[in-house]
Scaffold this motif. Structure first.
Motif, PDB file in Angstrom:
ATOM      1  N   HIS A 115      38.279  35.220  56.123  1.00 19.27           N
ATOM      2  CA  HIS A 115      39.302  35.213  55.088  1.00 19.27           C
ATOM      3  C   HIS A 115      38.951  34.141  54.061  1.00 19.27           C
ATOM      4  CE1 HIS A 115      42.504  36.974  58.072  1.00 19.27           C
ATOM      5  NE2 HIS A 115      41.434  37.743  57.921  1.00 19.27           N
ATOM      6  N   ILE A 116      39.038  34.489  52.802  1.00 20.20           N
ATOM      7  CA  ILE A 116      38.778  33.532  51.719  1.00 20.20           C
ATOM      8  C   ILE A 116      40.068  33.338  50.938  1.00 20.20           C
ATOM      9  CG2 ILE A 116      37.408  33.015  49.667  1.00 20.20           C
ATOM     10  CD1 ILE A 116      35.300  34.982  50.697  1.00 20.20           C
ATOM     11  N   ARG A 117      40.564  32.104  50.986  1.00 25.63           N
ATOM     12  CA  ARG A 117      41.779  31.807  50.228  1.00 25.63           C
ATOM     13  C   ARG A 117      41.394  31.217  48.873  1.00 25.63           C
ATOM     14  NH1 ARG A 117      46.864  31.658  51.129  1.00 25.63           N
ATOM     15  NH2 ARG A 117      46.679  31.789  53.388  1.00 25.63           N
ATOM     16  N   VAL A 118      41.933  31.824  47.826  1.00 27.71           N
ATOM     17  CA  VAL A 118      41.722  31.335  46.463  1.00 27.71           C
ATOM     18  C   VAL A 118      43.050  30.744  46.000  1.00 27.71           C
ATOM     19  CG1 VAL A 118      40.846  31.887  44.180  1.00 27.71           C
ATOM     20  CG2 VAL A 118      40.165  33.290  46.128  1.00 27.71           C
ATOM     21  N   THR A 119      43.031  29.460  45.618  1.00 24.02           N
ATOM     22  CA  THR A 119      44.270  28.756  45.289  1.00 24.02           C
ATOM     23  C   THR A 119      44.168  28.137  43.900  1.00 24.02           C
ATOM     24  OG1 THR A 119      44.550  28.214  47.625  1.00 24.02           O
ATOM     25  CG2 THR A 119      45.894  26.988  46.054  1.00 24.02           C
ATOM     26  N   ALA A 120      45.235  28.324  43.131  1.00 28.41           N
ATOM     27  CA  ALA A 120      45.272  27.777  41.775  1.00 28.41           C
ATOM     28  C   ALA A 120      46.515  26.925  41.570  1.00 28.41           C
ATOM     29  CB  ALA A 120      45.233  28.898  40.749  1.00 28.41           C
ATOM     30  N   ARG A 121      46.366  25.872  40.749  1.00 30.47           N
ATOM     31  CA  ARG A 121      47.489  25.042  40.326  1.00 30.47           C
ATOM     32  C   ARG A 121      47.763  25.323  38.849  1.00 30.47           C
ATOM     33  NH1 ARG A 121      48.434  20.155  43.231  1.00 30.47           N
ATOM     34  NH2 ARG A 121      47.061  19.921  45.034  1.00 30.47           N
ATOM     35  N   LEU A 138      44.696  32.318  36.287  1.00 36.53           N
ATOM     36  CA  LEU A 138      43.522  31.556  36.721  1.00 36.53           C
ATOM     37  C   LEU A 138      42.818  32.233  37.896  1.00 36.53           C
ATOM     38  CD1 LEU A 138      44.934  27.901  36.598  1.00 36.53           C
ATOM     39  CD2 LEU A 138      43.128  28.840  35.137  1.00 36.53           C
ATOM     40  N   LEU A 139      43.596  32.846  38.772  1.00 35.60           N
ATOM     41  CA  LEU A 139      43.033  33.481  39.973  1.00 35.60           C
ATOM     42  C   LEU A 139      42.274  34.774  39.667  1.00 35.60           C
ATOM     43  CD1 LEU A 139      45.866  33.208  42.663  1.00 35.60           C
ATOM     44  CD2 LEU A 139      43.789  31.860  42.498  1.00 35.60           C
ATOM     45  N   LYS A 140      42.742  35.512  38.686  1.00 39.46           N
ATOM     46  CA  LYS A 140      42.236  36.857  38.439  1.00 39.46           C
ATOM     47  C   LYS A 140      40.715  36.952  38.318  1.00 39.46           C
ATOM     48  CE  LYS A 140      43.204  41.004  35.726  1.00 39.46           C
ATOM     49  NZ  LYS A 140      44.012  41.594  34.623  1.00 39.46           N
ATOM     50  N   PRO A 141      40.051  36.164  37.487  1.00 40.85           N
ATOM     51  CA  PRO A 141      38.591  36.304  37.360  1.00 40.85           C
ATOM     52  C   PRO A 141      37.840  35.906  38.635  1.00 40.85           C
ATOM     53  CG  PRO A 141      39.374  34.414  36.099  1.00 40.85           C
ATOM     54  CD  PRO A 141      40.584  35.167  36.524  1.00 40.85           C
ATOM     55  N   VAL A 142      38.389  34.974  39.405  1.00 36.65           N
ATOM     56  CA  VAL A 142      37.727  34.559  40.644  1.00 36.65           C
ATOM     57  C   VAL A 142      37.803  35.668  41.683  1.00 36.65           C
ATOM     58  CG1 VAL A 142      37.681  32.844  42.494  1.00 36.65           C
ATOM     59  CG2 VAL A 142      38.250  32.144  40.167  1.00 36.65           C
ATOM     60  N   VAL A 143      38.981  36.270  41.814  1.00 30.20           N
ATOM     61  CA  VAL A 143      39.142  37.376  42.765  1.00 30.20           C
ATOM     62  C   VAL A 143      38.272  38.561  42.350  1.00 30.20           C
ATOM     63  CG1 VAL A 143      40.779  39.043  43.727  1.00 30.20           C
ATOM     64  CG2 VAL A 143      41.453  36.651  43.461  1.00 30.20           C
ATOM     65  N   SER A 144      38.185  38.809  41.063  1.00 31.82           N
ATOM     66  CA  SER A 144      37.329  39.895  40.563  1.00 31.82           C
ATOM     67  C   SER A 144      35.863  39.639  40.910  1.00 31.82           C
ATOM     68  CB  SER A 144      37.484  40.041  39.050  1.00 31.82           C
ATOM     69  OG  SER A 144      38.787  40.439  38.712  1.00 31.82           O
ATOM     70  N   GLU A 145      35.442  38.390  40.822  1.00 33.01           N
ATOM     71  CA  GLU A 145      34.063  38.037  41.165  1.00 33.01           C
ATOM     72  C   GLU A 145      33.804  38.233  42.656  1.00 33.01           C
ATOM     73  OE1 GLU A 145      30.132  36.877  40.774  1.00 33.01           O
ATOM     74  OE2 GLU A 145      31.593  37.482  39.242  1.00 33.01           O
ATOM     75  N   LEU A 146      34.775  37.895  43.479  1.00 31.19           N
ATOM     76  CA  LEU A 146      34.634  38.105  44.920  1.00 31.19           C
ATOM     77  C   LEU A 146      34.522  39.589  45.244  1.00 31.19           C
ATOM     78  CD1 LEU A 146      37.203  35.512  46.355  1.00 31.19           C
ATOM     79  CD2 LEU A 146      34.714  35.310  46.282  1.00 31.19           C
ATOM     80  N   LYS A 147      35.313  40.397  44.578  1.00 30.17           N
ATOM     81  CA  LYS A 147      35.244  41.846  44.789  1.00 30.17           C
ATOM     82  C   LYS A 147      33.875  42.386  44.390  1.00 30.17           C
ATOM     83  CE  LYS A 147      40.172  42.930  44.233  1.00 30.17           C
ATOM     84  NZ  LYS A 147      41.187  43.620  43.388  1.00 30.17           N
ATOM     85  N   LYS A 148      33.339  41.847  43.315  1.00 29.83           N
ATOM     86  CA  LYS A 148      32.020  42.267  42.839  1.00 29.83           C
ATOM     87  C   LYS A 148      30.935  41.910  43.846  1.00 29.83           C
ATOM     88  CE  LYS A 148      28.822  41.425  38.975  1.00 29.83           C
ATOM     89  NZ  LYS A 148      28.633  40.674  37.705  1.00 29.83           N
TER      90      LYS A 148
END
Length: 413
Positions: free
Chosen positions: A218-224, A234-244
């Motif tokens: 599990h990879i947790r992506v956390t933004a402040r 802020l999370l959207k592009p990081v999650v998209s990169e992980l999906k890629k």
């Protein structure tokens, strides 16, 4: 802001119970963006508890103390915390009425005298109603510090923390913390971490953290951010990169979805039926699938064929195959999957055969050897694994790999 976790109970120190609350609270505090540098276990001793609480308060903004809120004389948490925070105890009518109501609705109609102890609360404390027990949670605030007292039983602590303590802690934070969980199956933690090492090295906000689970990562992506909307952005592009990067290795990006739920959802979406044919896992795979809501719409049958005779008579595995290759082989896994699908008239069947040990291993077939097959609409795929660990661990890993194989076979179509 910092948080310190204190777990009270001599039974924890002696190893009589496993402190599952520690893992739960540590993970939730991390989600909230709180830094946790210390966790302490202390026995039911007032002097040592005072020392522990004082030290925790000296170095942390919040102290969460779990356990020791019961009605017996050795339950000292509330009394000790009140002494440390200099907040004398007094009877709380609201809590007293809740205790009366709790016993009135239970099988025990008479209220034991010692339960009234739980209606005593520190003066000025915030009382957190416990929907699953008689001990209320408490929040004690003084001089910029907070002590949060929670009951020890997980079935009381978890809902109380989730519903009442988390919102309280969120309000204390100057910024909003928002997380997204990306769940992977069929990959190891070190392999997953290696694929995102560049992201981890240059991370600032959002941050990434990997967690190893049984057969999963599990990879947790956390933004402040100043608000939830900004954090999501802020999370959207990081999650998209992980999906890629991970593609179909990702089975969900939702916190509360399990692997079996993702598989059942996929089966329902494609209007497919499934059956299971298990040997060494003895029904664990079928049990995992049945955990998911809506499983009755897709599961046709579950076969436990532990003996060679059962494999032959129920699934139609050829006696010659069993004799030539043994029950732990890719050929038998294939025939189990094919036979199970035909016997149940299902679109797909997942089979598992292996040697979970601890005895019976040979040089040719060592303990931990497992073959998993998925027969799907006339075609089959077989995978071979060599798992390490004890009997239960081998069986658990086999089930996760079987679920993932089924998922990938459906996606490939």
């Amino acid at each position: 802001m910092t948080v310190e976790l204190v777990f009270i109970g001599t039974e924890i120190l002696l190893g009589n119970i496993v402190n599952t609350n520690g893992a739960f609270l540590a993970e939730k505090c991390a989600e909230l963006g709180l830094s946790c540098y210390y966790q302490t276990v202390v026995g039911d001793n007032e002097e040592r508890m005072i020392q522990t609480f004082q030290l925790a308060l000296s170095r942390s903004d919040f102290v969460i103390a779990c356990g020791g809120l019961g009605p017996t004389p050795d339950d000292l948490t509330k009394e000790t915390a009140a002494k440390v925070m200099q907040m004398p105890l007094q009877e709380d009518n609201h809590t007293k009425k809740r205790i009366e109501e709790y016993f009135r609705n239970s099988q025990w109609k008479t209220i034991p005298e010692n339960n009234w102890k739980q209606a005593q609360v520190p003066k000025g404390a915030f009382v957190l109603d416990n929907e699953n027990g008689t001990a209320p949670g408490l929040i004690l605030e003084k001089k910029g510090k907070s002590m949060i007292l929670l009951p020890g039983p997980p079935n009381e602590l978890i809902p109380l923390f989730t519903k009442q303590v988390m919102p309280y802690l969120q309000k204390q934070q100057p910024e909003v913390i928002y997380s997204k969980m990306v769940k992977l199956s069929g990959i190891g933690e070190s392999q997953a971490a290696d694929q995102i090492s560049d992201l981890i090295e240059k991370q600032t906000n959002p941050t990434l953290a990997t967690y190893a689970k049984t057969g999963e990562v599990h990879i947790r992506v956390t933004a402040r951010a100043k608000n939830k909307k900004a954090a999501k952005k802020l999370l959207k592009p990081v999650v998209s990169e992980l999906k890629k990067r991970f593609g179909d290795t990702i089975y969900t990006t939702k916190e509360d979805i399990t692997l079996e739920e993702a598989v059942v959802k996929l089966l329902r979406k494609r209007d497919l039926t499934v059956t299971t044919a298990e040997s060494c896992t003895g029904g664990l795979l079928a049990g995992r699938l049945i955990n998911a809501a809506g499983a009755s719409k897709v599961i046709r049958q579950g076969y436990i064929t532990y003996s060679n005779k059962a494999k032959h008579t129920i699934l139609g595995v050829n006696k010659g195959t069993l004799k030539q290759y043994s029950a732990v082989s890719d050929q038998v896994a294939y025939e189990m999957a094919e036979g199970g699908a035909k016997a149940a008239n299902a679109d797909c069947c997942v089979s598992i055969t292996g040697l979970a040990g601890p005895d019976g291993g040979t040089e040719e077939i060592p303990v931990g050897t497992v073959y998993i097959a998925c027969y799907f609409q006339g075609k089959a795929k077989v995978e071979h694994y060599q798992f390490k660990g004890n009997r239960q661990k081998i069986r658990d890993y086999a089930v996760v790999r079987a679920l993932n194989l089924l998922r990938l076979c459906i996606l490939e179509e």
